[in-house]
Design a protein around this motif. Structure first.
Motif, PDB file in Angstrom:
ATOM      1  N   ALA A 122       0.804  -1.385  -0.135  1.00 47.26           N
ATOM      2  CA  ALA A 122       0.181   0.017  -0.457  1.00 47.26           C
ATOM      3  C   ALA A 122       0.475   1.091  -0.130  1.00 47.26           C
ATOM      4  CB  ALA A 122      -0.816  -0.329   1.268  1.00 47.26           C
ATOM      5  N   LEU A 123       1.750   0.878   0.762  1.00 48.45           N
ATOM      6  CA  LEU A 123       2.832   2.565   1.126  1.00 48.45           C
ATOM      7  C   LEU A 123       3.491   2.764  -0.713  1.00 48.45           C
ATOM      8  CD1 LEU A 123       3.190   4.346   2.473  1.00 48.45           C
ATOM      9  CD2 LEU A 123       5.995   2.999   3.860  1.00 48.45           C
ATOM     10  N   LEU A 124       3.488   1.242  -1.232  1.00 51.09           N
ATOM     11  CA  LEU A 124       4.620   1.369  -2.403  1.00 51.09           C
ATOM     12  C   LEU A 124       4.211   2.370  -3.567  1.00 51.09           C
ATOM     13  CD1 LEU A 124       6.759  -1.680  -3.085  1.00 51.09           C
ATOM     14  CD2 LEU A 124       7.805   0.490  -2.992  1.00 51.09           C
ATOM     15  N   VAL A 125       2.579   1.196  -3.612  1.00 45.32           N
ATOM     16  CA  VAL A 125       1.993   1.873  -4.226  1.00 45.32           C
ATOM     17  C   VAL A 125       1.594   3.884  -4.552  1.00 45.32           C
ATOM     18  CG1 VAL A 125      -0.506   1.937  -5.303  1.00 45.32           C
ATOM     19  CG2 VAL A 125       0.778   0.353  -4.783  1.00 45.32           C
ATOM     20  N   TRP A 126       1.567   3.770  -3.176  1.00 46.78           N
ATOM     21  CA  TRP A 126       0.858   5.504  -2.760  1.00 46.78           C
ATOM     22  C   TRP A 126       1.624   6.174  -3.216  1.00 46.78           C
ATOM     23  CZ3 TRP A 126       0.894   8.181   3.004  1.00 46.78           C
ATOM     24  CH2 TRP A 126       0.592   9.072   2.709  1.00 46.78           C
ATOM     25  N   LEU A 127       3.332   5.746  -2.906  1.00 44.77           N
ATOM     26  CA  LEU A 127       4.342   7.122  -2.923  1.00 44.77           C
ATOM     27  C   LEU A 127       4.924   6.781  -4.009  1.00 44.77           C
ATOM     28  CD1 LEU A 127       5.708   6.518   0.993  1.00 44.77           C
ATOM     29  CD2 LEU A 127       4.204   8.280   0.116  1.00 44.77           C
ATOM     30  N   ALA A 187      14.634  -6.479   5.896  1.00 50.09           N
ATOM     31  CA  ALA A 187      13.996  -4.992   5.744  1.00 50.09           C
ATOM     32  C   ALA A 187      15.126  -4.063   5.707  1.00 50.09           C
ATOM     33  CB  ALA A 187      12.773  -4.820   7.144  1.00 50.09           C
ATOM     34  N   GLY A 188      15.626  -4.631   4.447  1.00 52.09           N
ATOM     35  CA  GLY A 188      16.845  -3.859   4.297  1.00 52.09           C
ATOM     36  C   GLY A 188      16.349  -2.586   2.735  1.00 52.09           C
ATOM     37  N   PHE A 189      15.771  -1.250   3.115  1.00 47.22           N
ATOM     38  CA  PHE A 189      14.635  -0.796   2.032  1.00 47.22           C
ATOM     39  C   PHE A 189      15.751   0.222   1.468  1.00 47.22           C
ATOM     40  CE2 PHE A 189      11.205  -3.519   3.896  1.00 47.22           C
ATOM     41  CZ  PHE A 189      11.122  -4.302   2.925  1.00 47.22           C
ATOM     42  N   ALA A 190      16.515   1.011   2.258  1.00 47.73           N
ATOM     43  CA  ALA A 190      17.450   2.689   2.034  1.00 47.73           C
ATOM     44  C   ALA A 190      18.236   1.904   1.403  1.00 47.73           C
ATOM     45  CB  ALA A 190      17.040   2.460   3.435  1.00 47.73           C
ATOM     46  N   THR A 191      19.273   1.319   1.207  1.00 44.75           N
ATOM     47  CA  THR A 191      20.013   1.061   0.634  1.00 44.75           C
ATOM     48  C   THR A 191      20.317   0.437  -0.918  1.00 44.75           C
ATOM     49  OG1 THR A 191      21.600  -0.489   1.780  1.00 44.75           O
ATOM     50  CG2 THR A 191      21.247   2.025   2.040  1.00 44.75           C
ATOM     51  N   PRO A 192      20.905   0.693  -1.590  1.00 43.70           N
ATOM     52  CA  PRO A 192      21.184  -0.648  -2.614  1.00 43.70           C
ATOM     53  C   PRO A 192      21.369  -1.922  -2.013  1.00 43.70           C
ATOM     54  CG  PRO A 192      21.722   1.894  -3.827  1.00 43.70           C
ATOM     55  CD  PRO A 192      21.161   1.877  -2.198  1.00 43.70           C
ATOM     56  N   PHE A 193      22.923  -1.524  -1.348  1.00 42.40           N
ATOM     57  CA  PHE A 193      22.675  -3.162  -0.484  1.00 42.40           C
ATOM     58  C   PHE A 193      22.772  -3.711   0.427  1.00 42.40           C
ATOM     59  CE2 PHE A 193      26.021   0.386  -2.172  1.00 42.40           C
ATOM     60  CZ  PHE A 193      25.979   0.299  -3.036  1.00 42.40           C
ATOM     61  N   LEU A 252      12.927   6.477  -1.385  1.00 43.01           N
ATOM     62  CA  LEU A 252      11.481   5.355  -0.792  1.00 43.01           C
ATOM     63  C   LEU A 252      11.532   4.537   0.049  1.00 43.01           C
ATOM     64  CD1 LEU A 252       9.090   4.636  -2.257  1.00 43.01           C
ATOM     65  CD2 LEU A 252       9.987   2.945  -3.663  1.00 43.01           C
ATOM     66  N   GLY A 253      13.073   4.059   0.890  1.00 42.17           N
ATOM     67  CA  GLY A 253      13.353   2.585   1.425  1.00 42.17           C
ATOM     68  C   GLY A 253      13.575   3.044   3.100  1.00 42.17           C
ATOM     69  N   ILE A 254      13.718   4.540   3.116  1.00 35.35           N
ATOM     70  CA  ILE A 254      13.283   4.917   4.857  1.00 35.35           C
ATOM     71  C   ILE A 254      11.816   4.764   4.877  1.00 35.35           C
ATOM     72  CG2 ILE A 254      13.357   6.598   6.229  1.00 35.35           C
ATOM     73  CD1 ILE A 254      16.413   7.725   4.319  1.00 35.35           C
ATOM     74  N   PRO A 255      11.292   5.162   4.214  1.00 37.36           N
ATOM     75  CA  PRO A 255       9.067   5.516   4.602  1.00 37.36           C
ATOM     76  C   PRO A 255       9.238   3.429   4.281  1.00 37.36           C
ATOM     77  CG  PRO A 255       9.952   6.678   3.745  1.00 37.36           C
ATOM     78  CD  PRO A 255      11.120   6.588   2.983  1.00 37.36           C
ATOM     79  N   LEU A 256       9.391   2.891   3.915  1.00 38.27           N
ATOM     80  CA  LEU A 256       9.349   1.479   4.194  1.00 38.27           C
ATOM     81  C   LEU A 256       9.923   0.755   5.337  1.00 38.27           C
ATOM     82  CD1 LEU A 256       9.442   0.537   0.220  1.00 38.27           C
ATOM     83  CD2 LEU A 256       7.296   0.599   1.970  1.00 38.27           C
ATOM     84  N   ASP A 257      11.432   1.193   5.666  1.00 35.32           N
ATOM     85  CA  ASP A 257      11.547   0.707   7.015  1.00 35.32           C
ATOM     86  C   ASP A 257      11.075   0.610   8.444  1.00 35.32           C
ATOM     87  OD1 ASP A 257      14.283  -0.145   5.754  1.00 35.32           O
ATOM     88  OD2 ASP A 257      15.197   0.979   5.821  1.00 35.32           O
ATOM     89  N   ALA A 302       7.215  -1.099  12.685  1.00 34.63           N
ATOM     90  CA  ALA A 302       6.200  -0.241  13.118  1.00 34.63           C
ATOM     91  C   ALA A 302       5.508  -1.212  13.132  1.00 34.63           C
ATOM     92  CB  ALA A 302       5.434   0.996  12.820  1.00 34.63           C
ATOM     93  N   VAL A 303       4.940  -1.996  12.032  1.00 33.28           N
ATOM     94  CA  VAL A 303       3.868  -3.079  12.101  1.00 33.28           C
ATOM     95  C   VAL A 303       4.092  -4.050  12.965  1.00 33.28           C
ATOM     96  CG1 VAL A 303       2.700  -4.277  10.550  1.00 33.28           C
ATOM     97  CG2 VAL A 303       3.041  -2.045   9.870  1.00 33.28           C
ATOM     98  N   ALA A 304       5.862  -4.434  12.461  1.00 38.20           N
ATOM     99  CA  ALA A 304       6.285  -5.442  13.125  1.00 38.20           C
ATOM    100  C   ALA A 304       6.487  -5.627  14.932  1.00 38.20           C
ATOM    101  CB  ALA A 304       8.125  -6.006  12.325  1.00 38.20           C
ATOM    102  N   VAL A 305       6.693  -4.392  15.188  1.00 43.38           N
ATOM    103  CA  VAL A 305       6.963  -4.782  16.699  1.00 43.38           C
ATOM    104  C   VAL A 305       6.074  -4.384  17.165  1.00 43.38           C
ATOM    105  CG1 VAL A 305       9.352  -3.553  16.110  1.00 43.38           C
ATOM    106  CG2 VAL A 305       7.453  -2.416  16.546  1.00 43.38           C
TER     107      VAL A 305
END
Length: 596
Positions: A198-203, A544-550, A572-577, A582-585
């Motif tokens: 949902a976040l990807l489709v929105w942002l 959940a490593g979305f904020a860097t290419p690596f 895009l990666g920092i909001p996903l991280d 938030a959802v997991a914890v």
């Protein structure tokens, strides 16, 4: 802390520095670190550091063995193209960017829940590329979200990613626990995946730039750098650039002309071409392919035969961090001699590459257009030297029945493990044997599909993780975490998740999970809480490593083909991280209570 704990901490810091610096391969770094710890323990006769027997015991971890066997199952799915047709059907026809993203992201997540993320992304790349052309949207709007969606699916089942299998195997070995079932983690992973999509489709339509308009090269479209030479006494010798039809090429730009050591830039249409001139072009893949059909021009790469005569073909390949030629130029690394393939064009994100083609220094994530022998795909499709290898003019399809057989075997493997008829390792082993026996995967393909460097990396990580536990380092860090978090298991879970996520962004996901595992167990024991929520949090955070290419291998696979920049991943990666965290914890303690 005792000296063993300080030594272990120092070694881990050195590992982090070496991995972030990308000096050598991950397997070499972690193996060397483990050797240092074992040698220190042997020389001092310390019982707080792992012995050589304990260090190599990680090779017998059931999770590690399962990962190895599943490579064969995935290889069969790839070679038979069993899921390729299903991917086309699932994606279907789309009209808008968001609608297209939904049709791509949901099937990608579903498939990657049962397969390793890397082959899933490799399988969907050509599908997504054809969709972008058909719908008329930028590939940059889909490639990175697709890679993220593959990660989302990986946290929904036990077999979705190797990290889940390794951590579960570690928990069963060292904790004596029964381990998680096939879909136990789904109760946390599925909500994370839904929020992520949902976040990807929105942002993503707003945060990811449009870099696919090949005609407008200054907008940062994915650009191949290619070289051509004017043939001696050929059709273009003596003609101006405009007369040769090279002035207004669709999706292609003549950057410069090199003539007898002198460079002509800002090439005018009246510039006259002479025999031996080196022409440097930048443009889209299709335009580069068209360029090789222009009479009077020859590729700068030596060619014994012509593409399309059955002996040579065009290949796209994305350079991985394990490629031995990374850091070397194409010429000095003797690319043609090593791979029996000629580099005829290079793309590096949205960057324009200056200089000569042979002088380009290869980097991780570079996309290469190669002219190679017909057996190149079979030899390097599963090679660790490349993240993604695909035939540009690939028309050879395996028999349909083989794909159907492999799909049936995969479903049977999942069913037998899910219903408890046998453990996952046994089910996967039987599936691999049946696949090879049916001829859906040759023994050579099976051997080549196994990523030995990944298995060595995981095994070495297990040994270092054991040292973190036995040296007392885990207990010391756990006490520090508890002092910050207080007596709240929830805050401790947040801390464990955050540390795992941060390490995943810096090093490999498997190494991050194994290193933090002892910390999570010590924290749970000190608080008198259940281990299960901490195990689940480590599994999800390590993916959940979305904020860097690596942060994850699939992130890097789309870096070159999508024309991305590092800043795109951050935006895009920092909001996903943060959303995943938030959802997991928030979800994990309700599904797996601390008092369980």
């Amino acid at each position: 802390m005792n000296w063993e704990a300080w030594l272990t901490l120092l070694v881990i810091v050195g590992v982090l520095i070496a991995l972030m610096g990308e000096w050598v391969g991950t397997d070499i770094v972690l193996s060397s670190a483990l050797v240092i710890l074992v040698a220190a323990g042997a020389l001092t006769r310390s019982d707080r550091l792992p012995t050589i027997e304990q260090a190599v015991a990680g090779l017998g971890n059931p999770g590690l063995a399962t990962v190895g066997v599943l490579f064969i199952v995935v290889a069969a799915l790839t070679h038979t193209k069993a899921l390729y047709g299903l991917a086309h059907v699932a994606v279907g026809k789309s009209s808008s960017v968001r609608h297209t993203q939904l049709r791509v992201l949901v099937p990608t997540a579903l498939v990657s829940a049962f397969l390793n993320n890397t082959p899933v992304v490799a399988m969907f790349l050509p599908v997504v590329e054809s969709i972008c052309k058909r719908v008329g949207i930028s590939s940059s709007k889909l490639y990175l979200p697709m890679a993220y969606a593959a990660t989302f699916g990986g946290v929904c089942t036990l077999v979705g990613t190797s990290t889940n299998l390794v951590v579960n195997g570690l928990w069963m070995d060292r904790g004596g626990a029964a381990g998680l079932g096939m879909f136990d983690i789904a109760r946390v992973g599925v909500p994370c995946a839904i929020v992520g999509i949902a976040l990807l489709v929105w942002l993503s339509p707003h945060l990811l730039p449009d870099r696919n308009a090949a005609v407008s090269l200054d907008q940062g479209a994915r650009q191949y750098f290619a070289e051509m030479h004017v043939t001696d006494n050929g059709a273009l010798d003596g003609k101006t650039v405009a007369q040769a039809g090279l002035r207004h090429l669709a999706g292609l730009y003549l950057v410069e002309i090199e003539r007898q050591g002198e460079i002509v830039t800002a090439v005018a249409g009246t510039e006259r071409l002479l025999s031996g001139d080196r022409l440097a072009f930048v443009g889209a893949l299709e335009s580069v392919l068209d360029l090789h059909r222009v009479g009077g021009l020859t590729s700068s790469a030596p060619r014994e035969t012509c593409v399309g005569n059955g002996q040579r073909r065009l290949i796209e390949a994305v350079v991985s961090d394990r490629c031995p030629l990374v850091g070397s130029t194409i010429r000095d690394g003797r690319f043609r001699a090593v791979y029996d393939a000629a580099v005829i064009a290079v793309a590096r994100g949205a960057d324009r590459l200056p200089g000569k083609l042979g002088d380009i220094q290869l980097r991780v994530g570079d996309t290469l257009l190669l002219e190679a022998g017909v057996d190149f795909l079979d030899r390097y499709r599963h090679s660790s030297d490349f993240y993604f290898v695909s035939g540009v003019d690939d028309t050879l399809d395996p028999p349909i029945w083989r794909g159907r057989v492999v799909l049936a075997i995969l479903l049977a493997m999942i069913a037998t493990s899910t219903f408890g008829w046998c453990d996952l390792l046994t089910a996967a082993s039987i599936a691999a044997v049946v696949i090879i026996s049916c001829g859906c995967c040759t023994t050579t393909q099976a051997r080549e599909s196994i990523d030995w460097s990944l298995l060595v990396t995981i095994a070495a990580s297990l040994g270092i993780g054991l040292a973190v536990q036995t040296s007392g380092l885990a207990d010391s860090i756990a006490l520090a975490v508890i002092q910050v978090a207080g007596d709240s298991p929830w805050m401790a879970l947040v801390a464990v998740y955050f540390v795992t996520m941060l390490l995943t962004e810096l090093i490999t996901n498997n190494a991050a999970a194994v290193l933090v595992y002892p910390l999570g167990m010590s924290t749970a024991h000190t608080l008198g809480a259940s281990e299960t929520p901490f195990v689940v949090a480590i599994m999800i955070a390590a993916s959940a490593g979305f904020a860097t290419p690596f942060g994850y291998q699939t992130n890097l696979m789309v870096y070159g083909p999508g024309g991305y920049r590092f800043s795109d991943y951050l935006r895009l990666g920092i909001p996903l991280d943060l959303a995943f965290m938030a959802v997991a914890v928030l979800t994990t303690p309700f599904v797996f209570p601390f008092t369980g």
